[in-house]
Design a protein around this motif. Structure first.
Motif, PDB file in Angstrom:
ATOM      1  N   GLN A  52       0.809  -1.213   0.000  1.00  0.00           N
ATOM      2  CA  GLN A  52       0.000   0.000   0.000  1.00  0.00           C
ATOM      3  C   GLN A  52       0.849   1.273   0.000  1.00  0.00           C
ATOM      4  O   GLN A  52       0.430   2.303  -0.536  1.00  0.00           O
ATOM      5  N   VAL A  53       2.037   1.215   0.594  1.00  0.00           N
ATOM      6  CA  VAL A  53       2.960   2.353   0.520  1.00  0.00           C
ATOM      7  C   VAL A  53       3.368   2.609  -0.931  1.00  0.00           C
ATOM      8  O   VAL A  53       3.375   3.752  -1.396  1.00  0.00           O
ATOM      9  N   ILE A  54       3.713   1.547  -1.651  1.00  0.00           N
ATOM     10  CA  ILE A  54       4.110   1.697  -3.053  1.00  0.00           C
ATOM     11  C   ILE A  54       2.933   2.180  -3.889  1.00  0.00           C
ATOM     12  O   ILE A  54       3.093   3.062  -4.764  1.00  0.00           O
ATOM     13  N   LEU A  55       1.749   1.664  -3.641  1.00  0.00           N
ATOM     14  CA  LEU A  55       0.548   2.114  -4.351  1.00  0.00           C
ATOM     15  C   LEU A  55       0.312   3.600  -4.092  1.00  0.00           C
ATOM     16  O   LEU A  55       0.027   4.378  -5.025  1.00  0.00           O
ATOM     17  N   TYR A  56       0.453   3.999  -2.848  1.00  0.00           N
ATOM     18  CA  TYR A  56       0.292   5.399  -2.442  1.00  0.00           C
ATOM     19  C   TYR A  56       1.321   6.282  -3.136  1.00  0.00           C
ATOM     20  O   TYR A  56       0.998   7.350  -3.664  1.00  0.00           O
ATOM     21  N   ARG A  57       2.590   5.843  -3.169  1.00  0.00           N
ATOM     22  CA  ARG A  57       3.664   6.624  -3.791  1.00  0.00           C
ATOM     23  C   ARG A  57       3.465   6.745  -5.292  1.00  0.00           C
ATOM     24  O   ARG A  57       3.682   7.804  -5.882  1.00  0.00           O
ATOM     25  N   MET A  58       3.049   5.669  -5.957  1.00  0.00           N
ATOM     26  CA  MET A  58       2.845   5.721  -7.399  1.00  0.00           C
ATOM     27  C   MET A  58       1.707   6.682  -7.756  1.00  0.00           C
ATOM     28  O   MET A  58       1.775   7.395  -8.758  1.00  0.00           O
ATOM     29  N   ASP A  59       0.647   6.705  -6.936  1.00  0.00           N
ATOM     30  CA  ASP A  59      -0.444   7.651  -7.171  1.00  0.00           C
ATOM     31  C   ASP A  59       0.055   9.089  -7.036  1.00  0.00           C
ATOM     32  O   ASP A  59      -0.302   9.969  -7.834  1.00  0.00           O
ATOM     33  N   LYS A  60       0.893   9.340  -6.015  1.00  0.00           N
ATOM     34  CA  LYS A  60       1.468  10.673  -5.832  1.00  0.00           C
ATOM     35  C   LYS A  60       2.367  11.036  -7.011  1.00  0.00           C
ATOM     36  O   LYS A  60       2.379  12.189  -7.474  1.00  0.00           O
ATOM     37  N   ARG A  62       2.109  10.033 -10.102  1.00  0.00           N
ATOM     38  CA  ARG A  62       1.261  10.372 -11.251  1.00  0.00           C
ATOM     39  C   ARG A  62       0.783  11.823 -11.145  1.00  0.00           C
ATOM     40  O   ARG A  62       0.796  12.562 -12.131  1.00  0.00           O
ATOM     41  N   GLU A  63       0.354  12.203  -9.957  1.00  0.00           N
ATOM     42  CA  GLU A  63      -0.104  13.583  -9.752  1.00  0.00           C
ATOM     43  C   GLU A  63       1.024  14.570 -10.017  1.00  0.00           C
ATOM     44  O   GLU A  63       0.821  15.600 -10.681  1.00  0.00           O
ATOM     45  N   PHE A 119       2.649   3.987 -17.373  1.00  0.00           N
ATOM     46  CA  PHE A 119       2.646   5.428 -17.151  1.00  0.00           C
ATOM     47  C   PHE A 119       3.957   6.086 -17.557  1.00  0.00           C
ATOM     48  O   PHE A 119       3.971   7.010 -18.365  1.00  0.00           O
ATOM     49  N   ILE A 120       5.071   5.620 -17.005  1.00  0.00           N
ATOM     50  CA  ILE A 120       6.356   6.247 -17.295  1.00  0.00           C
ATOM     51  C   ILE A 120       6.700   6.135 -18.775  1.00  0.00           C
ATOM     52  O   ILE A 120       7.050   7.127 -19.425  1.00  0.00           O
ATOM     53  N   LEU A 121       6.612   4.940 -19.316  1.00  0.00           N
ATOM     54  CA  LEU A 121       6.938   4.754 -20.734  1.00  0.00           C
ATOM     55  C   LEU A 121       6.070   5.627 -21.630  1.00  0.00           C
ATOM     56  O   LEU A 121       6.565   6.271 -22.559  1.00  0.00           O
ATOM     57  N   GLU A 122       4.772   5.656 -21.357  1.00  0.00           N
ATOM     58  CA  GLU A 122       3.873   6.448 -22.195  1.00  0.00           C
ATOM     59  C   GLU A 122       4.166   7.944 -22.037  1.00  0.00           C
ATOM     60  O   GLU A 122       4.106   8.692 -23.025  1.00  0.00           O
ATOM     61  N   SER A 123       4.496   8.388 -20.831  1.00  0.00           N
ATOM     62  CA  SER A 123       4.840   9.795 -20.615  1.00  0.00           C
ATOM     63  C   SER A 123       6.080  10.179 -21.420  1.00  0.00           C
ATOM     64  O   SER A 123       6.139  11.258 -22.023  1.00  0.00           O
ATOM     65  N   ILE A 124       7.064   9.281 -21.449  1.00  0.00           N
ATOM     66  CA  ILE A 124       8.293   9.559 -22.200  1.00  0.00           C
ATOM     67  C   ILE A 124       8.016   9.550 -23.694  1.00  0.00           C
ATOM     68  O   ILE A 124       8.517  10.400 -24.442  1.00  0.00           O
ATOM     69  N   ARG A 125       7.201   8.599 -24.160  1.00  0.00           N
ATOM     70  CA  ARG A 125       6.842   8.568 -25.583  1.00  0.00           C
ATOM     71  C   ARG A 125       6.195   9.882 -26.005  1.00  0.00           C
ATOM     72  O   ARG A 125       6.540  10.458 -27.039  1.00  0.00           O
ATOM     73  N   LEU A 126       5.243  10.352 -25.207  1.00  0.00           N
ATOM     74  CA  LEU A 126       4.546  11.603 -25.535  1.00  0.00           C
ATOM     75  C   LEU A 126       5.520  12.778 -25.532  1.00  0.00           C
ATOM     76  O   LEU A 126       5.446  13.663 -26.396  1.00  0.00           O
ATOM     77  N   ASN A 127       6.441  12.790 -24.562  1.00  0.00           N
ATOM     78  CA  ASN A 127       7.438  13.859 -24.502  1.00  0.00           C
ATOM     79  C   ASN A 127       8.311  13.855 -25.754  1.00  0.00           C
ATOM     80  O   ASN A 127       8.569  14.913 -26.343  1.00  0.00           O
ATOM     81  N   LEU A 128       8.750  12.681 -26.171  1.00  0.00           N
ATOM     82  CA  LEU A 128       9.603  12.582 -27.353  1.00  0.00           C
ATOM     83  C   LEU A 128       8.857  13.016 -28.607  1.00  0.00           C
ATOM     84  O   LEU A 128       9.409  13.733 -29.453  1.00  0.00           O
ATOM     85  N   ARG A 129       7.609  12.616 -28.741  1.00  0.00           N
ATOM     86  CA  ARG A 129       6.825  13.005 -29.927  1.00  0.00           C
ATOM     87  C   ARG A 129       6.615  14.507 -29.970  1.00  0.00           C
ATOM     88  O   ARG A 129       6.736  15.132 -31.036  1.00  0.00           O
ATOM     89  N   ARG A 130       6.302  15.109 -28.813  1.00  0.00           N
ATOM     90  CA  ARG A 130       6.116  16.559 -28.783  1.00  0.00           C
ATOM     91  C   ARG A 130       7.416  17.284 -29.108  1.00  0.00           C
ATOM     92  O   ARG A 130       7.422  18.296 -29.820  1.00  0.00           O
ATOM     93  N   GLY A 131       8.533  16.760 -28.581  1.00  0.00           N
ATOM     94  CA  GLY A 131       9.826  17.377 -28.860  1.00  0.00           C
ATOM     95  C   GLY A 131      10.188  17.335 -30.327  1.00  0.00           C
ATOM     96  O   GLY A 131      10.744  18.299 -30.880  1.00  0.00           O
ATOM     97  N   ILE A 132       9.863  16.219 -30.989  1.00  0.00           N
ATOM     98  CA  ILE A 132      10.121  16.096 -32.425  1.00  0.00           C
ATOM     99  C   ILE A 132       9.242  17.074 -33.195  1.00  0.00           C
ATOM    100  O   ILE A 132       9.705  17.774 -34.101  1.00  0.00           O
ATOM    101  N   GLU A 133       7.952  17.133 -32.831  1.00  0.00           N
ATOM    102  CA  GLU A 133       7.016  18.022 -33.518  1.00  0.00           C
ATOM    103  C   GLU A 133       7.436  19.489 -33.400  1.00  0.00           C
ATOM    104  O   GLU A 133       7.250  20.276 -34.328  1.00  0.00           O
TER     105      GLU A 133
END
Length: 210
Positions: A52-60, A62-63, A119-133
Motif C-alpha cells: 500500500q505504501v508503493i501504491l500510495y507513492r505511485m499515485d502521488k 502520477r499527480e 505510465f512512465i513509458l507512455e509519458s516519455i513517448r509523448l514527450n519525445l513526440r512533442r519534442g520532435i514536432e
C-alpha cells in the motif's frame, strides 16, 4: 489527516531511509506513536503495508508528473522538471529499497512494473513526440527505442553492480545519465533552449559541445 494515510506516510519515510527488510511492524507503530493493534486494524501484515505504501507513492508520482507536464513551457523543461522531482525523491532513498522490493515483495513490485510500463513509458513517448514536432528533438530518433532506453537508464542507476555505492551518490548517477540521454536527442534549436534551462536548474554543467 486520517490515521491510515498518516501510517502510510510514516512507513514510507522509514522504508525510504532504511529499506524494507530492517523495518518491523514494531518500528512502524513506535515511530507513529500508535499501538500494533491499531496498525493491524488497517493493514494485514508488513507485506500489505509495503504494497500500500508503493501504491500510495505511485499515485502521488502520477499527480506530480501530470503537474509538471501542465506547467512546463516545452518538452525539454518537462523532462528537466521530471528530473528535479526524481532528485527530490531519491535524495533520502536507501539504494537497496527497490532491490528489496523486487526480491521480497512481489505484489508491490508488480505495482512498480505496471507504473513503469503503463505510465512512465507512455509519458516519455509523448514527450519525445512533442519534442520532435516542435523541432527540439531530432526527427530521426526511434521513439519506442529511446523511451525504453530512458527507462532502463533510470533503472540502471539503482544497480550497485553497475554503479557501486562508493562511486557516486545515486542521484548524481541519475542526473548524469539523464543529461547524457537528453543531449543525444537534441537538435541545434533544442540545444540552445536546453543550455538556457541548465543555467536555471543548476544540477549539471551546460553542454560545451553544441
Amino acid at each position: 489527516m486520517e490515521i491510515k494515510e498518516r501510517i502510510l506516510e510514516k512507513a514510507e519515510a522509514l522504508f525510504w531511509k532504511f529499506g524494507t527488510r530492517s523495518i518491523t511492524m514494531d518500528d512502524i507503530s513506535r515511530d507513529i506513536g500508535i499501538s500494533k493493534k491499531t496498525l493491524y486494524q488497517h493493514f494485514v501484515d508488513k507485506d500489505d503495508i509495503v504494497y500500500q505504501v508503493i501504491l500510495y507513492r505511485m499515485d502521488k508520482n502520477r499527480e506530480n508528473v501530470s503537474c509538471h507536464i501542465s506547467t512546463a513551457h516545452d518538452p525539454i523543461e518537462e523532462i528537466l522538471l521530471g528530473s528535479e522531482m526524481l532528485r527530490q525523491q531519491l535524495s533520502d532513498m536507501n539504494p537497496a529499497l527497490m532491490i528489496d522490493i523486487q526480491r521480497h515483495y512481489p505484489r508491490a513490485w508488480e505495482i512498480c512494473t505496471e507504473f513503469k510500463e503503463k505510465f512512465i513509458l507512455e509519458s516519455i513517448r509523448l514527450n519525445l513526440r512533442r519534442g520532435i514536432e516542435q523541432g527540439l528533438y531530432r526527427s530521426e530518433i526511434d521513439v519506442e527505442i529511446m523511451a525504453r532506453l530512458r527507462v532502463e537508464l533510470i533503472r540502471m542507476a539503482f544497480d550497485t553492480d553497475v554503479f557501486p555505492k562508493g562511486l557516486a551518490a545515486m542521484i548524481e548517477v541519475q542526473i548524469q545519465l539523464l543529461h547524457h540521454f537528453v543531449r543525444g536527442i537534441l537538435t541545434e534549436k533544442g540545444s540552445i533552449i536546453y543550455n538556457q534551462y541548465v543555467q536555471k536548474y543548476q544540477n549539471v554543467p551546460a553542454s560545451t559541445t553544441r
